[in-house]
Design an enzyme around this catalytic site. Structure first.
Site, PDB file in Angstrom:
ATOM      1  N   LYS A   1       0.823  -1.222   0.000  1.00 33.09           N
ATOM      2  CA  LYS A   1       0.000   0.000   0.000  1.00 33.09           C
ATOM      3  C   LYS A   1       0.849   1.260   0.000  1.00 33.09           C
ATOM      4  O   LYS A   1       0.460   2.267  -0.582  1.00 33.09           O
ATOM      5  CB  LYS A   1      -0.953   0.008   1.203  1.00 33.09           C
ATOM      6  CG  LYS A   1      -2.140  -0.916   1.031  1.00 33.09           C
ATOM      7  CD  LYS A   1      -3.279  -0.459   1.924  1.00 33.09           C
ATOM      8  CE  LYS A   1      -4.559  -1.195   1.615  1.00 33.09           C
ATOM      9  NZ  LYS A   1      -5.637  -0.838   2.549  1.00 33.09           N
TER      10      LYS A   1
ATOM     11  N   LYS B   1      -5.358 -10.135  -6.816  1.00 34.90           N
ATOM     12  CA  LYS B   1      -6.552 -10.281  -5.978  1.00 34.90           C
ATOM     13  C   LYS B   1      -7.673  -9.347  -6.449  1.00 34.90           C
ATOM     14  O   LYS B   1      -7.394  -8.221  -6.846  1.00 34.90           O
ATOM     15  CB  LYS B   1      -6.125  -9.926  -4.546  1.00 34.90           C
ATOM     16  CG  LYS B   1      -7.147 -10.136  -3.487  1.00 34.90           C
ATOM     17  CD  LYS B   1      -6.626  -9.681  -2.133  1.00 34.90           C
ATOM     18  CE  LYS B   1      -6.634  -8.177  -2.002  1.00 34.90           C
ATOM     19  NZ  LYS B   1      -6.465  -7.675  -0.634  1.00 34.90           N
TER      20      LYS B   1
ATOM     21  N   LYS C   1     -11.417  -3.829  -3.945  1.00 37.15           N
ATOM     22  CA  LYS C   1     -12.267  -2.643  -4.114  1.00 37.15           C
ATOM     23  C   LYS C   1     -11.442  -1.431  -4.539  1.00 37.15           C
ATOM     24  O   LYS C   1     -11.982  -0.432  -4.979  1.00 37.15           O
ATOM     25  CB  LYS C   1     -13.085  -2.361  -2.855  1.00 37.15           C
ATOM     26  CG  LYS C   1     -12.330  -2.325  -1.561  1.00 37.15           C
ATOM     27  CD  LYS C   1     -13.275  -2.449  -0.352  1.00 37.15           C
ATOM     28  CE  LYS C   1     -12.516  -2.909   0.872  1.00 37.15           C
ATOM     29  NZ  LYS C   1     -13.284  -3.666   1.814  1.00 37.15           N
TER      30      LYS C   1
HETATM   31  P1  TYM Z   1     -10.606  -5.926   3.832  1.00 32.64           P
HETATM   32  O1  TYM Z   1     -11.553  -4.836   4.147  1.00 32.64           O
HETATM   33  O2  TYM Z   1      -9.570  -5.695   2.779  1.00 32.64           O
HETATM   34  O3  TYM Z   1     -11.405  -7.211   3.427  1.00 32.64           O
HETATM   35  C1  TYM Z   1     -12.453  -7.721   4.261  1.00 32.64           C
HETATM   36  C2  TYM Z   1     -12.488  -9.239   4.212  1.00 32.64           C
HETATM   37  O4  TYM Z   1     -12.661  -9.685   2.872  1.00 32.64           O
HETATM   38  C3  TYM Z   1     -11.626 -10.586   2.522  1.00 32.64           C
HETATM   39  N1  TYM Z   1     -11.286 -10.388   1.105  1.00 32.64           N
HETATM   40  C4  TYM Z   1     -11.204 -11.367   0.221  1.00 32.64           C
HETATM   41  N2  TYM Z   1     -11.420 -12.689   0.325  1.00 32.64           N
HETATM   42  C5  TYM Z   1     -11.268 -13.433  -0.789  1.00 32.64           C
HETATM   43  N3  TYM Z   1     -10.915 -12.907  -1.991  1.00 32.64           N
HETATM   44  C6  TYM Z   1     -10.694 -11.582  -2.135  1.00 32.64           C
HETATM   45  N4  TYM Z   1     -10.366 -11.080  -3.316  1.00 32.64           N
HETATM   46  C7  TYM Z   1     -10.836 -10.744  -0.992  1.00 32.64           C
HETATM   47  N5  TYM Z   1     -10.703  -9.411  -0.796  1.00 32.64           N
HETATM   48  C8  TYM Z   1     -10.976  -9.215   0.504  1.00 32.64           C
HETATM   49  C9  TYM Z   1     -10.452 -10.207   3.417  1.00 32.64           C
HETATM   50  O5  TYM Z   1      -9.543 -11.293   3.561  1.00 32.64           O
HETATM   51  C10 TYM Z   1     -11.161  -9.873   4.706  1.00 32.64           C
HETATM   52  O6  TYM Z   1     -11.468 -11.047   5.442  1.00 32.64           O
HETATM   53  N6  TYM Z   1      -7.387  -5.770   7.678  1.00 32.64           N
HETATM   54  C11 TYM Z   1      -8.703  -6.212   7.238  1.00 32.64           C
HETATM   55  C12 TYM Z   1      -9.852  -5.670   8.060  1.00 32.64           C
HETATM   56  C13 TYM Z   1      -9.743  -5.930   9.522  1.00 32.64           C
HETATM   57  C14 TYM Z   1      -9.945  -7.147  10.195  1.00 32.64           C
HETATM   58  C15 TYM Z   1      -9.762  -6.858  11.573  1.00 32.64           C
HETATM   59  C16 TYM Z   1     -10.247  -8.438   9.772  1.00 32.64           C
HETATM   60  C17 TYM Z   1      -9.441  -4.980  10.464  1.00 32.64           C
HETATM   61  N7  TYM Z   1      -9.478  -5.553  11.694  1.00 32.64           N
HETATM   62  C18 TYM Z   1      -9.869  -7.858  12.559  1.00 32.64           C
HETATM   63  C19 TYM Z   1     -10.361  -9.425  10.745  1.00 32.64           C
HETATM   64  C20 TYM Z   1     -10.181  -9.151  12.105  1.00 32.64           C
HETATM   65  C21 TYM Z   1      -8.918  -5.764   5.791  1.00 32.64           C
HETATM   66  O7  TYM Z   1      -8.314  -4.841   5.317  1.00 32.64           O
HETATM   67  O8  TYM Z   1      -9.906  -6.447   5.157  1.00 32.64           O
END
Ligand code: TYM
Length: 351
Positions: free
Chosen positions: A126, A209, A212
Protein backbone atom coordinates in the site's frame (compact mmCIF):
# COMPACT_ATOMS: atom_id res chain seq x y z
CA UNK A 1 -6.66 -12.16 39.40
CA UNK A 2 -9.50 -13.22 37.19
CA UNK A 3 -9.91 -16.69 35.75
CA UNK A 4 -8.70 -15.58 32.33
CA UNK A 5 -5.30 -14.20 33.30
CA UNK A 6 -3.93 -16.88 35.57
CA UNK A 7 -0.24 -17.70 35.53
CA UNK A 8 1.28 -19.08 32.33
CA UNK A 9 1.34 -22.83 32.13
CA UNK A 10 -2.16 -23.33 33.41
CA UNK A 11 -4.43 -23.39 30.37
CA UNK A 12 -7.16 -20.77 30.63
CA UNK A 13 -10.29 -21.74 28.79
CA UNK A 14 -11.43 -19.00 26.46
CA UNK A 15 -15.05 -19.17 25.42
CA UNK A 16 -15.30 -19.58 21.63
CA UNK A 17 -15.97 -16.16 20.13
CA UNK A 18 -15.73 -15.02 16.53
CA UNK A 19 -14.58 -11.54 15.50
CA UNK A 20 -13.98 -10.14 12.03
CA UNK A 21 -13.94 -6.81 10.23
CA UNK A 22 -14.21 -5.21 6.81
CA UNK A 23 -12.92 -1.78 5.79
CA UNK A 24 -15.49 0.72 4.48
CA UNK A 25 -12.95 2.04 2.02
CA UNK A 26 -15.30 1.40 -0.91
CA UNK A 27 -18.19 -0.91 -1.69
CA UNK A 28 -18.36 -4.63 -0.95
CA UNK A 29 -16.90 -6.87 -3.66
CA UNK A 30 -17.62 -10.48 -4.54
CA UNK A 31 -14.23 -11.22 -2.88
CA UNK A 32 -15.41 -9.68 0.40
CA UNK A 33 -18.71 -11.54 0.11
CA UNK A 34 -17.35 -15.02 -0.65
CA UNK A 35 -14.12 -14.75 1.37
CA UNK A 36 -15.65 -13.10 4.42
CA UNK A 37 -19.30 -12.05 4.65
CA UNK A 38 -20.88 -15.33 3.53
CA UNK A 39 -18.70 -17.16 6.02
CA UNK A 40 -19.62 -14.71 8.80
CA UNK A 41 -23.23 -15.72 8.25
CA UNK A 42 -22.27 -19.40 8.48
CA UNK A 43 -20.55 -18.77 11.85
CA UNK A 44 -23.62 -16.94 13.10
CA UNK A 45 -25.79 -19.89 12.00
CA UNK A 46 -23.50 -22.31 13.85
CA UNK A 47 -24.52 -20.44 16.98
CA UNK A 48 -21.06 -19.14 17.95
CA UNK A 49 -21.09 -15.70 19.56
CA UNK A 50 -20.07 -13.42 16.68
CA UNK A 51 -18.90 -9.82 16.57
CA UNK A 52 -18.62 -8.03 13.21
CA UNK A 53 -17.05 -4.65 12.80
CA UNK A 54 -16.95 -2.07 10.02
CA UNK A 55 -13.42 -0.84 10.57
CA UNK A 56 -13.60 2.87 9.81
CA UNK A 57 -10.44 3.61 11.82
CA UNK A 58 -8.54 1.26 9.52
CA UNK A 59 -10.02 2.90 6.42
CA UNK A 60 -8.52 6.32 7.29
CA UNK A 61 -4.97 4.97 7.15
CA UNK A 62 -5.30 6.11 3.52
CA UNK A 63 -7.21 9.26 2.51
CA UNK A 64 -11.01 9.00 2.72
CA UNK A 65 -13.46 11.70 1.65
CA UNK A 66 -15.56 12.21 4.86
CA UNK A 67 -18.97 12.10 3.17
CA UNK A 68 -18.03 9.05 1.12
CA UNK A 69 -16.71 7.29 4.23
CA UNK A 70 -19.98 7.90 6.09
CA UNK A 71 -21.99 6.58 3.15
CA UNK A 72 -19.72 3.57 2.64
CA UNK A 73 -20.01 2.69 6.34
CA UNK A 74 -23.81 2.71 6.19
CA UNK A 75 -23.84 0.85 2.88
CA UNK A 76 -21.56 -1.80 4.33
CA UNK A 77 -23.84 -2.19 7.35
CA UNK A 78 -26.73 -2.64 4.93
CA UNK A 79 -24.62 -5.24 3.06
CA UNK A 80 -23.97 -7.23 6.25
CA UNK A 81 -27.66 -7.28 7.15
CA UNK A 82 -28.81 -8.02 3.59
CA UNK A 83 -26.34 -10.92 3.39
CA UNK A 84 -27.85 -12.47 6.53
CA UNK A 85 -26.17 -10.98 9.59
CA UNK A 86 -28.88 -10.57 12.19
CA UNK A 87 -27.91 -7.59 14.37
CA UNK A 88 -29.78 -9.14 17.29
CA UNK A 89 -27.98 -12.48 17.24
CA UNK A 90 -24.58 -11.11 16.17
CA UNK A 91 -23.03 -7.81 17.24
CA UNK A 92 -22.65 -5.38 14.31
CA UNK A 93 -21.06 -1.96 14.75
CA UNK A 94 -18.52 0.48 13.40
CA UNK A 95 -15.13 0.56 15.05
CA UNK A 96 -14.82 4.28 15.89
CA UNK A 97 -17.85 4.06 18.20
CA UNK A 98 -15.98 1.75 20.60
CA UNK A 99 -12.90 3.56 21.87
CA UNK A 100 -11.40 0.37 23.34
CA UNK A 101 -10.04 -0.41 19.85
CA UNK A 102 -7.94 2.75 19.65
CA UNK A 103 -6.86 2.52 23.28
CA UNK A 104 -5.74 -1.09 23.10
CA UNK A 105 -4.02 -0.37 19.78
CA UNK A 106 -1.84 2.17 21.59
CA UNK A 107 -0.92 -0.37 24.26
CA UNK A 108 -0.04 -2.83 21.50
CA UNK A 109 2.07 -0.21 19.69
CA UNK A 110 4.29 -0.42 22.75
CA UNK A 111 4.40 -4.25 22.58
CA UNK A 112 4.88 -4.78 18.84
CA UNK A 113 8.41 -4.41 17.44
CA UNK A 114 9.34 -2.13 14.52
CA UNK A 115 10.94 -5.11 12.82
CA UNK A 116 7.70 -7.09 12.93
CA UNK A 117 5.74 -4.21 11.39
CA UNK A 118 8.41 -3.67 8.72
CA UNK A 119 7.86 -7.21 7.44
CA UNK A 120 4.15 -6.70 6.73
CA UNK A 121 3.55 -7.12 3.00
CA UNK A 122 0.36 -5.04 3.10
CA UNK A 123 2.33 -1.98 4.24
CA UNK A 124 4.88 -2.52 1.49
CA UNK A 125 2.10 -2.96 -1.12
CA UNK A 126 0.00 0.00 0.00
CA UNK A 127 2.83 2.43 0.75
CA UNK A 128 4.53 1.51 -2.53
CA UNK A 129 7.70 3.38 -3.45
CA UNK A 130 6.68 6.48 -1.55
CA UNK A 131 7.08 5.12 1.99
CA UNK A 132 8.10 8.48 3.44
CA UNK A 133 4.73 9.88 2.48
CA UNK A 134 2.59 7.01 3.85
CA UNK A 135 0.62 7.77 7.03
CA UNK A 136 2.08 6.50 10.31
CA UNK A 137 -1.34 4.87 10.79
CA UNK A 138 -0.71 2.64 7.77
CA UNK A 139 2.50 1.40 9.39
CA UNK A 140 0.91 0.58 12.77
CA UNK A 141 -2.28 -0.77 11.16
CA UNK A 142 -1.55 -4.33 12.40
CA UNK A 143 -1.54 -3.17 16.06
CA UNK A 144 -5.05 -1.84 15.59
CA UNK A 145 -6.13 -5.07 13.93
CA UNK A 146 -4.70 -7.09 16.84
CA UNK A 147 -6.56 -4.76 19.22
CA UNK A 148 -9.84 -5.31 17.33
CA UNK A 149 -9.57 -9.03 17.86
CA UNK A 150 -8.02 -9.20 21.31
CA UNK A 151 -10.27 -6.54 22.90
CA UNK A 152 -12.93 -9.27 22.74
CA UNK A 153 -10.66 -12.22 23.57
CA UNK A 154 -11.84 -13.55 20.20
CA UNK A 155 -10.73 -17.12 19.59
CA UNK A 156 -11.58 -17.42 15.88
CA UNK A 157 -11.31 -14.96 13.01
CA UNK A 158 -12.85 -15.82 9.60
CA UNK A 159 -10.92 -13.98 6.87
CA UNK A 160 -9.65 -14.35 3.32
CA UNK A 161 -6.14 -15.55 2.54
CA UNK A 162 -4.72 -11.99 2.29
CA UNK A 163 -5.16 -11.43 6.04
CA UNK A 164 -3.06 -14.42 7.11
CA UNK A 165 0.08 -12.43 7.88
CA UNK A 166 -1.86 -9.94 10.02
CA UNK A 167 -3.35 -12.78 12.04
CA UNK A 168 0.07 -14.30 12.60
CA UNK A 169 1.20 -10.93 13.95
CA UNK A 170 -1.86 -10.80 16.21
CA UNK A 171 -0.75 -14.11 17.73
CA UNK A 172 2.78 -12.78 18.14
CA UNK A 173 1.51 -9.66 19.93
CA UNK A 174 -0.72 -11.74 22.22
CA UNK A 175 2.16 -14.12 22.93
CA UNK A 176 4.63 -11.34 23.69
CA UNK A 177 2.16 -9.56 25.97
CA UNK A 178 1.44 -12.77 27.89
CA UNK A 179 5.15 -13.53 28.16
CA UNK A 180 6.28 -10.01 29.15
CA UNK A 181 3.70 -9.69 31.92
CA UNK A 182 3.71 -13.33 33.02
CA UNK A 183 0.03 -13.95 32.34
CA UNK A 184 -2.16 -16.01 30.03
CA UNK A 185 -4.44 -13.08 29.43
CA UNK A 186 -4.85 -12.98 25.65
CA UNK A 187 -5.84 -16.03 23.58
CA UNK A 188 -3.74 -17.12 20.60
CA UNK A 189 -6.47 -16.54 18.05
CA UNK A 190 -7.05 -19.05 15.24
CA UNK A 191 -7.55 -17.74 11.71
CA UNK A 192 -10.38 -19.45 9.81
CA UNK A 193 -9.37 -19.40 6.14
CA UNK A 194 -11.69 -21.96 4.59
CA UNK A 195 -13.63 -22.81 1.45
CA UNK A 196 -13.02 -22.40 -2.29
CA UNK A 197 -13.03 -18.60 -2.28
CA UNK A 198 -10.32 -17.63 0.19
CA UNK A 199 -8.65 -15.63 -2.59
CA UNK A 200 -11.00 -14.42 -5.32
CA UNK A 201 -8.93 -13.01 -8.16
CA UNK A 202 -9.40 -10.03 -10.46
CA UNK A 203 -11.55 -10.73 -13.54
CA UNK A 204 -8.92 -8.95 -15.66
CA UNK A 205 -5.82 -10.66 -14.27
CA UNK A 206 -5.94 -14.07 -12.61
CA UNK A 207 -2.73 -13.40 -10.68
CA UNK A 208 -4.07 -10.31 -8.85
CA UNK A 209 -6.55 -10.28 -5.98
CA UNK A 210 -10.05 -8.90 -6.66
CA UNK A 211 -10.00 -5.62 -4.78
CA UNK A 212 -12.27 -2.64 -4.11
CA UNK A 213 -9.30 -0.35 -4.74
CA UNK A 214 -8.43 -1.67 -8.25
CA UNK A 215 -8.61 1.17 -10.78
CA UNK A 216 -10.71 -0.94 -13.19
CA UNK A 217 -14.32 -1.55 -12.17
CA UNK A 218 -14.38 -4.42 -14.71
CA UNK A 219 -11.88 -6.29 -12.50
CA UNK A 220 -14.48 -6.88 -9.79
CA UNK A 221 -18.12 -7.67 -9.12
CA UNK A 222 -19.61 -5.18 -6.64
CA UNK A 223 -22.52 -6.23 -4.46
CA UNK A 224 -24.33 -3.17 -5.81
CA UNK A 225 -23.92 -4.18 -9.50
CA UNK A 226 -27.17 -4.87 -11.36
CA UNK A 227 -27.85 -8.08 -13.28
CA UNK A 228 -26.74 -6.69 -16.65
CA UNK A 229 -23.46 -5.38 -15.25
CA UNK A 230 -22.71 -8.72 -13.56
CA UNK A 231 -23.40 -10.61 -16.80
CA UNK A 232 -21.26 -8.19 -18.81
CA UNK A 233 -18.33 -8.37 -16.37
CA UNK A 234 -18.29 -12.19 -16.45
CA UNK A 235 -18.67 -12.21 -20.25
CA UNK A 236 -15.66 -9.93 -20.59
CA UNK A 237 -13.63 -11.70 -17.88
CA UNK A 238 -10.21 -12.73 -19.14
CA UNK A 239 -9.87 -16.45 -19.86
CA UNK A 240 -7.82 -18.79 -22.04
CA UNK A 241 -9.14 -20.49 -25.22
CA UNK A 242 -9.18 -24.06 -23.81
CA UNK A 243 -12.36 -25.80 -22.64
CA UNK A 244 -12.66 -26.45 -18.88
CA UNK A 245 -10.74 -29.54 -17.72
CA UNK A 246 -12.41 -32.67 -16.36
CA UNK A 247 -10.22 -32.76 -13.22
CA UNK A 248 -9.08 -30.17 -10.68
CA UNK A 249 -5.38 -30.74 -11.55
CA UNK A 250 -6.13 -29.37 -15.02
CA UNK A 251 -6.65 -25.92 -13.47
CA UNK A 252 -3.16 -25.75 -11.96
CA UNK A 253 -1.59 -23.55 -14.67
CA UNK A 254 -4.79 -21.72 -15.60
CA UNK A 255 -5.34 -18.94 -13.00
CA UNK A 256 -8.28 -17.25 -14.76
CA UNK A 257 -10.16 -20.51 -15.36
CA UNK A 258 -9.45 -21.64 -11.80
CA UNK A 259 -10.76 -18.36 -10.43
CA UNK A 260 -14.07 -18.58 -12.28
CA UNK A 261 -14.56 -22.23 -11.29
CA UNK A 262 -13.79 -21.40 -7.65
CA UNK A 263 -16.26 -18.53 -7.72
CA UNK A 264 -18.94 -20.84 -9.13
CA UNK A 265 -18.21 -23.46 -6.46
CA UNK A 266 -18.38 -20.89 -3.64
CA UNK A 267 -21.64 -19.41 -4.92
CA UNK A 268 -23.20 -22.87 -5.41
CA UNK A 269 -21.85 -24.22 -2.08
CA UNK A 270 -20.20 -27.16 -3.79
CA UNK A 271 -16.61 -28.28 -4.49
CA UNK A 272 -14.42 -27.36 -7.45
CA UNK A 273 -14.59 -31.03 -8.52
CA UNK A 274 -18.41 -30.87 -8.54
CA UNK A 275 -18.28 -27.85 -10.89
CA UNK A 276 -15.88 -29.65 -13.24
CA UNK A 277 -18.06 -32.78 -13.16
CA UNK A 278 -20.82 -30.59 -14.57
CA UNK A 279 -18.86 -28.30 -16.92
CA UNK A 280 -15.61 -30.23 -17.72
CA UNK A 281 -15.04 -30.35 -21.50
CA UNK A 282 -17.27 -27.30 -22.12
CA UNK A 283 -16.01 -23.95 -23.33
CA UNK A 284 -16.36 -20.56 -21.65
CA UNK A 285 -19.21 -19.76 -24.06
CA UNK A 286 -21.30 -22.14 -21.96
CA UNK A 287 -19.68 -21.68 -18.57
CA UNK A 288 -19.61 -17.88 -18.34
CA UNK A 289 -23.38 -17.38 -18.87
CA UNK A 290 -24.09 -20.15 -16.35
CA UNK A 291 -21.77 -18.42 -13.85
CA UNK A 292 -23.40 -15.05 -14.51
CA UNK A 293 -26.88 -16.55 -13.97
CA UNK A 294 -25.81 -18.14 -10.71
CA UNK A 295 -24.18 -14.91 -9.49
CA UNK A 296 -27.28 -12.88 -10.34
CA UNK A 297 -29.51 -15.44 -8.61
CA UNK A 298 -27.43 -15.26 -5.42
CA UNK A 299 -26.52 -11.55 -5.40
CA UNK A 300 -29.70 -9.86 -6.67
CA UNK A 301 -31.72 -10.46 -3.50
CA UNK A 302 -28.83 -9.08 -1.42
CA UNK A 303 -28.54 -6.04 -3.69
CA UNK A 304 -32.30 -5.38 -3.51
CA UNK A 305 -32.32 -5.67 0.28
CA UNK A 306 -29.32 -3.34 0.53
CA UNK A 307 -31.13 -0.71 -1.53
CA UNK A 308 -34.20 -1.04 0.70
CA UNK A 309 -32.17 -0.69 3.91
CA UNK A 310 -30.25 2.29 2.53
CA UNK A 311 -33.53 4.19 2.26
CA UNK A 312 -33.57 4.43 6.06
CA UNK A 313 -30.07 5.52 7.16
CA UNK A 314 -31.36 6.50 10.62
CA UNK A 315 -32.33 2.91 11.26
CA UNK A 316 -28.87 1.76 10.14
CA UNK A 317 -27.29 4.27 12.53
CA UNK A 318 -29.49 2.98 15.36
CA UNK A 319 -28.40 -0.60 14.66
CA UNK A 320 -24.72 0.41 14.62
CA UNK A 321 -25.11 2.44 17.80
CA UNK A 322 -26.79 -0.41 19.65
CA UNK A 323 -24.15 -2.84 18.37
CA UNK A 324 -21.44 -0.49 19.63
CA UNK A 325 -22.96 -0.45 23.12
CA UNK A 326 -23.00 -4.24 23.25
CA UNK A 327 -19.44 -4.42 21.89
CA UNK A 328 -18.25 -1.86 24.44
CA UNK A 329 -19.74 -3.90 27.29
CA UNK A 330 -17.45 -6.80 26.34
CA UNK A 331 -14.32 -4.84 25.39
CA UNK A 332 -14.19 -2.29 28.23
CA UNK A 333 -13.58 -4.74 31.13
CA UNK A 334 -10.92 -6.57 29.07
CA UNK A 335 -9.19 -3.26 28.32
CA UNK A 336 -9.39 -2.20 31.99
CA UNK A 337 -7.77 -5.44 33.06
CA UNK A 338 -5.08 -4.93 30.43
CA UNK A 339 -4.28 -1.43 31.81
CA UNK A 340 -4.01 -2.92 35.30
CA UNK A 341 -1.71 -5.71 34.16
CA UNK A 342 0.55 -3.10 32.54
CA UNK A 343 0.75 -1.05 35.72
CA UNK A 344 -1.60 1.89 35.13
CA UNK A 345 -3.46 3.37 38.09
CA UNK A 346 -7.19 3.09 37.37
CA UNK A 347 -9.01 5.08 40.04
CA UNK A 348 -11.71 7.01 38.19
CA UNK A 349 -15.17 6.22 39.52
CA UNK A 350 -17.17 4.25 36.95
CA UNK A 351 -19.41 6.45 34.77
P1 TYM B 1 -10.61 -5.93 3.83
O1 TYM B 1 -11.55 -4.84 4.15
O2 TYM B 1 -9.57 -5.69 2.78
O3 TYM B 1 -11.40 -7.21 3.43
C1 TYM B 1 -12.45 -7.72 4.26
C2 TYM B 1 -12.49 -9.24 4.21
O4 TYM B 1 -12.66 -9.68 2.87
C3 TYM B 1 -11.63 -10.59 2.52
N1 TYM B 1 -11.29 -10.39 1.11
C4 TYM B 1 -11.20 -11.37 0.22
N2 TYM B 1 -11.42 -12.69 0.32
C5 TYM B 1 -11.27 -13.43 -0.79
N3 TYM B 1 -10.92 -12.91 -1.99
C6 TYM B 1 -10.69 -11.58 -2.14
N4 TYM B 1 -10.37 -11.08 -3.32
C7 TYM B 1 -10.84 -10.74 -0.99
N5 TYM B 1 -10.70 -9.41 -0.80
C8 TYM B 1 -10.98 -9.22 0.50
C9 TYM B 1 -10.45 -10.21 3.42
O5 TYM B 1 -9.54 -11.29 3.56
C10 TYM B 1 -11.16 -9.87 4.71
O6 TYM B 1 -11.47 -11.05 5.44
N6 TYM B 1 -7.39 -5.77 7.68
C11 TYM B 1 -8.70 -6.21 7.24
C12 TYM B 1 -9.85 -5.67 8.06
C13 TYM B 1 -9.74 -5.93 9.52
C14 TYM B 1 -9.94 -7.15 10.19
C15 TYM B 1 -9.76 -6.86 11.57
C16 TYM B 1 -10.25 -8.44 9.77
C17 TYM B 1 -9.44 -4.98 10.46
N7 TYM B 1 -9.48 -5.55 11.69
C18 TYM B 1 -9.87 -7.86 12.56
C19 TYM B 1 -10.36 -9.42 10.75
C20 TYM B 1 -10.18 -9.15 12.10
C21 TYM B 1 -8.92 -5.76 5.79
O7 TYM B 1 -8.31 -4.84 5.32
O8 TYM B 1 -9.91 -6.45 5.16
Amino acid sequence: MSEADNAPGSAPAFTPRVFSGIQPSGGLTLGNYLGALKRFVEKQEEGIESIYCIVDLHAITVWQEPDKLRRATREMAAGFIAAGIDPERSILFNQSQVSAHAELAWLFNCVVRMGWLSRMTQFKDKAGKNRENASAGLFVYPSLMAADILAYHATHVPVGEDQKQHLELTREIAGKFNHDFGVDFFPLTEPLIEGTATRVMSLRDGTKKMSKSDASDMSRINLTDDADTIAQKFRKARTDPEPLPEAVEGLAERPEARNLVNIYAALADCSTADVLAQFGGQGFGVFKPALADLAVEKLSPINAEMQRLMRDPDEIDRILGRGAERADAIARPILERCYEIMGMVRSRPPR
